[in-house]
Motif scaffolding. Sequence first.
Motif, PDB file in Angstrom:
ATOM      1  N   ALA A  68     -52.469 -51.004   0.213  1.00  0.00           N
ATOM      2  CA  ALA A  68     -53.708 -50.766  -0.528  1.00  0.00           C
ATOM      3  C   ALA A  68     -54.654 -51.910  -0.214  1.00  0.00           C
ATOM      4  O   ALA A  68     -56.083 -51.349   0.077  1.00  0.00           O
ATOM      5  CB  ALA A  68     -53.421 -50.455  -1.874  1.00  0.00           C
ATOM      6  N   TRP A  69     -54.403 -53.024  -0.519  1.00  0.00           N
ATOM      7  CA  TRP A  69     -55.299 -54.258  -0.516  1.00  0.00           C
ATOM      8  C   TRP A  69     -55.395 -54.919   0.823  1.00  0.00           C
ATOM      9  O   TRP A  69     -56.503 -55.536   1.115  1.00  0.00           O
ATOM     10  CB  TRP A  69     -54.739 -55.303  -1.586  1.00  0.00           C
ATOM     11  N   HIS A  70     -54.588 -54.606   1.850  1.00  0.00           N
ATOM     12  CA  HIS A  70     -54.581 -55.751   2.913  1.00  0.00           C
ATOM     13  C   HIS A  70     -54.516 -54.627   4.240  1.00  0.00           C
ATOM     14  O   HIS A  70     -53.865 -55.161   5.307  1.00  0.00           O
ATOM     15  CB  HIS A  70     -53.516 -56.389   3.153  1.00  0.00           C
ATOM     16  N   SER A  71     -55.004 -53.486   4.065  1.00  0.00           N
ATOM     17  CA  SER A  71     -55.303 -52.511   5.363  1.00  0.00           C
ATOM     18  C   SER A  71     -55.966 -53.397   6.448  1.00  0.00           C
ATOM     19  O   SER A  71     -56.793 -54.106   6.038  1.00  0.00           O
ATOM     20  CB  SER A  71     -55.585 -51.233   5.027  1.00  0.00           C
ATOM     21  N   LEU A  72     -55.640 -53.103   7.517  1.00  0.00           N
ATOM     22  CA  LEU A  72     -56.630 -53.509   8.639  1.00  0.00           C
ATOM     23  C   LEU A  72     -58.269 -53.251   8.255  1.00  0.00           C
ATOM     24  O   LEU A  72     -58.975 -54.521   8.190  1.00  0.00           O
ATOM     25  CB  LEU A  72     -56.348 -53.218   9.960  1.00  0.00           C
ATOM     26  N   PRO A  73     -58.525 -52.105   7.761  1.00  0.00           N
ATOM     27  CA  PRO A  73     -60.028 -51.772   7.610  1.00  0.00           C
ATOM     28  C   PRO A  73     -60.280 -52.689   6.331  1.00  0.00           C
ATOM     29  O   PRO A  73     -61.530 -53.119   6.235  1.00  0.00           O
ATOM     30  CB  PRO A  73     -60.029 -50.346   7.113  1.00  0.00           C
TER      31      PRO A  73
ATOM     32  N   GLY B 198     -50.438 -59.993   8.851  1.00  0.00           N
ATOM     33  CA  GLY B 198     -49.018 -60.642   8.935  1.00  0.00           C
ATOM     34  C   GLY B 198     -48.973 -61.672   7.874  1.00  0.00           C
ATOM     35  O   GLY B 198     -47.832 -61.536   7.233  1.00  0.00           O
ATOM     36  N   LEU B 199     -49.777 -62.524   7.599  1.00  0.00           N
ATOM     37  CA  LEU B 199     -49.667 -63.552   6.830  1.00  0.00           C
ATOM     38  C   LEU B 199     -49.802 -63.167   5.388  1.00  0.00           C
ATOM     39  O   LEU B 199     -48.781 -63.523   4.586  1.00  0.00           O
ATOM     40  CB  LEU B 199     -50.635 -64.614   7.095  1.00  0.00           C
ATOM     41  N   LEU B 200     -50.526 -62.289   5.198  1.00  0.00           N
ATOM     42  CA  LEU B 200     -50.474 -61.477   3.821  1.00  0.00           C
ATOM     43  C   LEU B 200     -49.151 -60.927   3.282  1.00  0.00           C
ATOM     44  O   LEU B 200     -48.600 -60.848   2.366  1.00  0.00           O
ATOM     45  CB  LEU B 200     -51.639 -60.857   3.634  1.00  0.00           C
ATOM     46  N   ALA B 201     -48.624 -60.065   4.383  1.00  0.00           N
ATOM     47  CA  ALA B 201     -47.572 -59.215   4.233  1.00  0.00           C
ATOM     48  C   ALA B 201     -46.242 -60.356   4.011  1.00  0.00           C
ATOM     49  O   ALA B 201     -45.726 -60.256   2.945  1.00  0.00           O
ATOM     50  CB  ALA B 201     -47.091 -58.443   5.273  1.00  0.00           C
ATOM     51  N   GLU B 202     -46.200 -61.352   4.743  1.00  0.00           N
ATOM     52  CA  GLU B 202     -45.309 -62.239   4.467  1.00  0.00           C
ATOM     53  C   GLU B 202     -45.252 -62.936   3.243  1.00  0.00           C
ATOM     54  O   GLU B 202     -44.331 -62.844   2.384  1.00  0.00           O
ATOM     55  CB  GLU B 202     -45.116 -63.398   5.666  1.00  0.00           C
ATOM     56  N   SER B 203     -46.287 -63.502   2.818  1.00  0.00           N
ATOM     57  CA  SER B 203     -46.638 -64.180   1.578  1.00  0.00           C
ATOM     58  C   SER B 203     -46.706 -63.222   0.307  1.00  0.00           C
ATOM     59  O   SER B 203     -46.165 -63.744  -0.603  1.00  0.00           O
ATOM     60  CB  SER B 203     -48.212 -64.826   1.529  1.00  0.00           C
ATOM     61  N   PHE B 204     -47.194 -61.997   0.388  1.00  0.00           N
ATOM     62  CA  PHE B 204     -46.758 -61.305  -0.686  1.00  0.00           C
ATOM     63  C   PHE B 204     -45.362 -60.844  -0.964  1.00  0.00           C
ATOM     64  O   PHE B 204     -44.842 -60.791  -2.218  1.00  0.00           O
ATOM     65  CB  PHE B 204     -47.778 -60.183  -0.408  1.00  0.00           C
ATOM     66  N   HIS B 205     -44.747 -60.636   0.229  1.00  0.00           N
ATOM     67  CA  HIS B 205     -43.311 -60.216  -0.255  1.00  0.00           C
ATOM     68  C   HIS B 205     -42.502 -61.450  -0.723  1.00  0.00           C
ATOM     69  O   HIS B 205     -41.783 -61.344  -1.719  1.00  0.00           O
ATOM     70  CB  HIS B 205     -42.509 -59.825   1.138  1.00  0.00           C
ATOM     71  N   SER B 206     -42.975 -62.576  -0.257  1.00  0.00           N
ATOM     72  CA  SER B 206     -41.964 -63.828  -0.796  1.00  0.00           C
ATOM     73  C   SER B 206     -42.545 -64.122  -2.135  1.00  0.00           C
ATOM     74  O   SER B 206     -41.708 -64.397  -3.010  1.00  0.00           O
ATOM     75  CB  SER B 206     -42.454 -64.899   0.134  1.00  0.00           C
ATOM     76  N   THR B 207     -43.824 -63.826  -2.487  1.00  0.00           N
ATOM     77  CA  THR B 207     -44.413 -64.245  -3.859  1.00  0.00           C
ATOM     78  C   THR B 207     -43.868 -63.223  -4.760  1.00  0.00           C
ATOM     79  O   THR B 207     -43.402 -63.626  -5.976  1.00  0.00           O
ATOM     80  CB  THR B 207     -45.902 -64.495  -3.617  1.00  0.00           C
ATOM     81  N   TYR B 208     -43.827 -61.983  -4.405  1.00  0.00           N
ATOM     82  CA  TYR B 208     -44.171 -60.926  -5.320  1.00  0.00           C
ATOM     83  C   TYR B 208     -43.033 -59.844  -5.587  1.00  0.00           C
ATOM     84  O   TYR B 208     -42.657 -59.214  -6.372  1.00  0.00           O
ATOM     85  CB  TYR B 208     -45.350 -60.025  -5.428  1.00  0.00           C
ATOM     86  N   ASP B 209     -42.032 -59.748  -4.565  1.00  0.00           N
ATOM     87  CA  ASP B 209     -40.966 -59.049  -4.380  1.00  0.00           C
ATOM     88  C   ASP B 209     -39.913 -59.114  -5.541  1.00  0.00           C
ATOM     89  O   ASP B 209     -39.515 -58.313  -6.213  1.00  0.00           O
ATOM     90  CB  ASP B 209     -40.057 -59.299  -3.262  1.00  0.00           C
TER      91      ASP B 209
ATOM     92  N   ASP C 172     -59.109 -62.289  13.847  1.00  0.00           N
ATOM     93  CA  ASP C 172     -58.064 -62.642  12.896  1.00  0.00           C
ATOM     94  C   ASP C 172     -57.334 -61.699  11.909  1.00  0.00           C
ATOM     95  O   ASP C 172     -56.372 -61.973  11.339  1.00  0.00           O
ATOM     96  CB  ASP C 172     -58.621 -63.899  11.897  1.00  0.00           C
ATOM     97  N   VAL C 173     -58.010 -60.537  11.940  1.00  0.00           N
ATOM     98  CA  VAL C 173     -57.694 -59.462  11.085  1.00  0.00           C
ATOM     99  C   VAL C 173     -55.923 -59.053  11.078  1.00  0.00           C
ATOM    100  O   VAL C 173     -55.374 -59.165  10.030  1.00  0.00           O
ATOM    101  CB  VAL C 173     -58.452 -58.147  11.257  1.00  0.00           C
TER     102      VAL C 173
END
Length: 165
Positions: free
Chosen positions: A42-47, A17-28, A11-12
């Motif tokens: 920093a927080w949602h890299s694949l590793p 992708g879900l977090l990038a979309e949600s973060f931009h929508s919420t925090y931009d 799922d990583v």
Amino acid sequence: MFFVRTASERDVEALRGLLAESFHSTYDGFYGPEKVQQLIDAWHSLPALKARVEKKGGEFLVADDGRRLGGMAYAAMSKTMTKTAMLHQLYVRPSCQRMGIGRDLFAELETCFPDAEIMRLEVEPRNAAAIAFYEAHGFTEVDRTTSCGGPDSGLPAIIMEKPLG
């Protein structure tokens, strides 16, 4: 219909992708797209996501309809506060909000920490929708910080808690 299940390594990429979309929508609107992208990197890299999915003692859940992830939640027992589960993330894809996904993810998380007496979280003070969601689920403000997400982040947050079972 979305089903809540435990996240796995497969799922990583979808989680990022879900977090990038949600973060931009919420925090931009609060921090600007460049700062939000820095946080995502920093927080949602694949590793970083892979490490959280595999972490023992944590619970990483996804809402899955078989085609896409509609939401995710991650919580773990606190390393510094006894009997406290920390809700680190609960995000619902913008196009999937108001479908009960956040409620379902949160309801499952509440049952995952039988030794916890409190669930604690940090939320951006200007994120009225998230604050209203958490208040509707029994959380109250207990403190504030200027280091949301980690030491020296410089990001403000309201600290909220909820007694468990």
